[in-house]
Design a protein around this motif. Structure first.
Motif, PDB file in Angstrom:
ATOM      1  N   HIS A   1       2.453  -0.836  11.396  1.00  0.00           N
ATOM      2  CA  HIS A   1       1.248  -1.650  11.529  1.00  0.00           C
ATOM      3  C   HIS A   1       0.298  -1.495  10.335  1.00  0.00           C
ATOM      4  O   HIS A   1      -0.448  -2.432  10.010  1.00  0.00           O
ATOM      5  CB  HIS A   1       0.500  -1.280  12.813  1.00  0.00           C
ATOM      6  CG  HIS A   1       1.147  -1.820  14.054  1.00  0.00           C
ATOM      7  ND1 HIS A   1       2.228  -1.221  14.668  1.00  0.00           N
ATOM      8  CD2 HIS A   1       0.869  -2.926  14.794  1.00  0.00           C
ATOM      9  CE1 HIS A   1       2.583  -1.921  15.725  1.00  0.00           C
ATOM     10  NE2 HIS A   1       1.782  -2.963  15.831  1.00  0.00           N
ATOM     11  N   THR A   2       0.286  -0.332   9.693  1.00  0.00           N
ATOM     12  CA  THR A   2      -0.652  -0.113   8.587  1.00  0.00           C
ATOM     13  C   THR A   2      -0.066  -0.482   7.228  1.00  0.00           C
ATOM     14  O   THR A   2      -0.811  -0.503   6.236  1.00  0.00           O
ATOM     15  CB  THR A   2      -1.093   1.360   8.547  1.00  0.00           C
ATOM     16  OG1 THR A   2       0.062   2.201   8.402  1.00  0.00           O
ATOM     17  CG2 THR A   2      -1.831   1.734   9.820  1.00  0.00           C
ATOM     18  N   ASP A   3       1.211  -0.781   7.161  1.00  0.00           N
ATOM     19  CA  ASP A   3       1.817  -1.148   5.877  1.00  0.00           C
ATOM     20  C   ASP A   3       1.175  -2.380   5.253  1.00  0.00           C
ATOM     21  O   ASP A   3       0.941  -2.402   4.030  1.00  0.00           O
ATOM     22  CB  ASP A   3       3.321  -1.353   6.063  1.00  0.00           C
ATOM     23  CG  ASP A   3       4.023  -1.646   4.754  1.00  0.00           C
ATOM     24  OD1 ASP A   3       4.065  -0.739   3.898  1.00  0.00           O
ATOM     25  OD2 ASP A   3       4.508  -2.783   4.584  1.00  0.00           O
TER      26      ASP A   3
ATOM     27  N   ILE B   1      -1.550   1.153   3.479  1.00  0.00           N
ATOM     28  CA  ILE B   1      -1.769   2.529   3.908  1.00  0.00           C
ATOM     29  C   ILE B   1      -0.451   3.098   4.418  1.00  0.00           C
ATOM     30  O   ILE B   1       0.264   2.427   5.179  1.00  0.00           O
ATOM     31  CB  ILE B   1      -2.852   2.607   5.004  1.00  0.00           C
ATOM     32  CG1 ILE B   1      -4.190   2.149   4.425  1.00  0.00           C
ATOM     33  CG2 ILE B   1      -2.959   4.010   5.582  1.00  0.00           C
ATOM     34  CD1 ILE B   1      -5.279   2.001   5.446  1.00  0.00           C
ATOM     35  N   LYS B   2      -0.146   4.329   4.022  1.00  0.00           N
ATOM     36  CA  LYS B   2       1.064   5.012   4.442  1.00  0.00           C
ATOM     37  C   LYS B   2       0.703   6.136   5.410  1.00  0.00           C
ATOM     38  O   LYS B   2      -0.040   7.053   5.053  1.00  0.00           O
ATOM     39  CB  LYS B   2       1.798   5.587   3.225  1.00  0.00           C
ATOM     40  CG  LYS B   2       2.978   6.485   3.556  1.00  0.00           C
ATOM     41  CD  LYS B   2       4.099   5.716   4.235  1.00  0.00           C
ATOM     42  CE  LYS B   2       5.295   6.611   4.491  1.00  0.00           C
ATOM     43  NZ  LYS B   2       6.376   5.889   5.207  1.00  0.00           N
ATOM     44  N   VAL B   3       1.238   6.056   6.639  1.00  0.00           N
ATOM     45  CA  VAL B   3       1.052   7.124   7.625  1.00  0.00           C
ATOM     46  C   VAL B   3       2.156   8.142   7.387  1.00  0.00           C
ATOM     47  O   VAL B   3       3.332   7.883   7.636  1.00  0.00           O
ATOM     48  CB  VAL B   3       1.100   6.573   9.064  1.00  0.00           C
ATOM     49  CG1 VAL B   3       0.989   7.722  10.066  1.00  0.00           C
ATOM     50  CG2 VAL B   3      -0.014   5.567   9.276  1.00  0.00           C
ATOM     51  N   ALA B   4       1.781   9.318   6.903  1.00  0.00           N
ATOM     52  CA  ALA B   4       2.769  10.330   6.533  1.00  0.00           C
ATOM     53  C   ALA B   4       3.275  11.114   7.724  1.00  0.00           C
ATOM     54  O   ALA B   4       4.461  11.451   7.797  1.00  0.00           O
ATOM     55  CB  ALA B   4       2.168  11.288   5.501  1.00  0.00           C
ATOM     56  N   ASN B   5       2.389  11.416   8.666  1.00  0.00           N
ATOM     57  CA  ASN B   5       2.807  12.260   9.787  1.00  0.00           C
ATOM     58  C   ASN B   5       1.827  12.091  10.938  1.00  0.00           C
ATOM     59  O   ASN B   5       0.650  11.805  10.735  1.00  0.00           O
ATOM     60  CB  ASN B   5       2.856  13.731   9.355  1.00  0.00           C
ATOM     61  CG  ASN B   5       3.615  14.596  10.331  1.00  0.00           C
ATOM     62  OD1 ASN B   5       4.320  14.095  11.199  1.00  0.00           O
ATOM     63  ND2 ASN B   5       3.477  15.899  10.213  1.00  0.00           N
TER      64      ASN B   5
END
Length: 252
Positions: free
Chosen positions: A144-146, A150-154
């Motif tokens: 959803h954040t791509d 934005i990259k959700v790492a963990n």
């Protein structure tokens, strides 16, 4: 004199409005008359006063706490779950243009996703398979954040608060499980001891003199303990006639 002072003031004003310095972890999204030009930085940035506007974006990894959420699991247990999200901006222009406040947007998205994913799992899965839940949350949030750059790492689940009744029930279950294991181990020990005794009985039956050696070993152990009781072992051969007599009387 006055024109010189005026020129100096204008130069100082121009430099203060046109020059910006960005740190290594910062990028500046430049808007020129309302349109995005590019993202610049780090280092010295020169802007056109009044025409250009710069918005700073941090490229560092951000750790965000997700507020505790009331969740009803798949097996109808009410719990409170919170988590922490690690993300970073990888496309500064998208992070500014595509979403108004990406920090607030990620926070709200994480809350709804946390309730949805945890609500599809049973309580035992939440407690024992956290890595699976974390991976699923990370994949959903990252998808959803791509578009926002934005990259959700963990994503990590932090706390799972259970009701008092459920905690007592789980404590009783754990106690019962420990008692069951203790009984199984005790029964296994009794079985092994009986098996060893049966094997010893067979050996003694084949070699009767072995019991005499056992008598002597027992006396040695008792004497080593400084026991005041004295025991005199009698050979079993002395009792064999009486045993045969009793057995013959029972047959009649």
């Amino acid at each position: 004199m006055l024109p010189t002072i005026g020129a100096v003031v204008l130069v100082v004003f121009f430099l203060s409005a046109a020059l910006r310095i960005l740190n290594e972890y910062e990028r500046g999204v430049i808007f020129r008359l309302g349109r995005v030009i590019q993202a610049k930085g780090p280092g010295l940035i020169i802007l056109i006063p009044i025409v250009d506007k710069m918005v700073k974006v941090s490229m560092r990894l951000v750790a965000m706490d997700v507020d505790p959420q009331d969740v009803i699991t798949l097996d109808n247990v009410s719990v409170k779950v919170n988590a922490v999200i690690y993300f970073r901006v990888i496309a500064p222009i998208k992070a500014i243009v595509e979403v108004e406040n990406y920090t607030y947007a990620i926070s709200q998205l994480a809350q709804t996703t946390l309730r949805s994913v945890c609500g599809q799992a049973e309580l035992d899965e939440l407690l024992s398979a956290r890595e699976k839940i974390n991976t699923k949350l990370q994949e959903i949030l990252d998808t959803h954040t791509d578009p926002w750059g934005i990259k959700v790492a963990n994503v990590e689940l932090k706390h799972i608060d259970l009701p008092q009744e459920m905690q007592r029930a789980m404590a009783k279950q754990a106690e019962a499980e420990r008692e069951r294991r203790a009984k199984v181990i005790n029964a296994e020990g009794e079985f092994q001891a009986a098996d060893r005794l049966a094997a010893a009985a067979k050996i003694i039956d084949q070699y009767p003199t072995a019991i005499q050696l056992r008598y002597l070993q027992t006396m040695r152990e008792m004497s080593a303990e400084q026991n005041t009781t004295t025991i005199f072992p009698l050979p079993l051969d002395l009792f064999r006639p009486f045993i045969k007599l009793v057995e013959g009387g029972n047959k009649e």
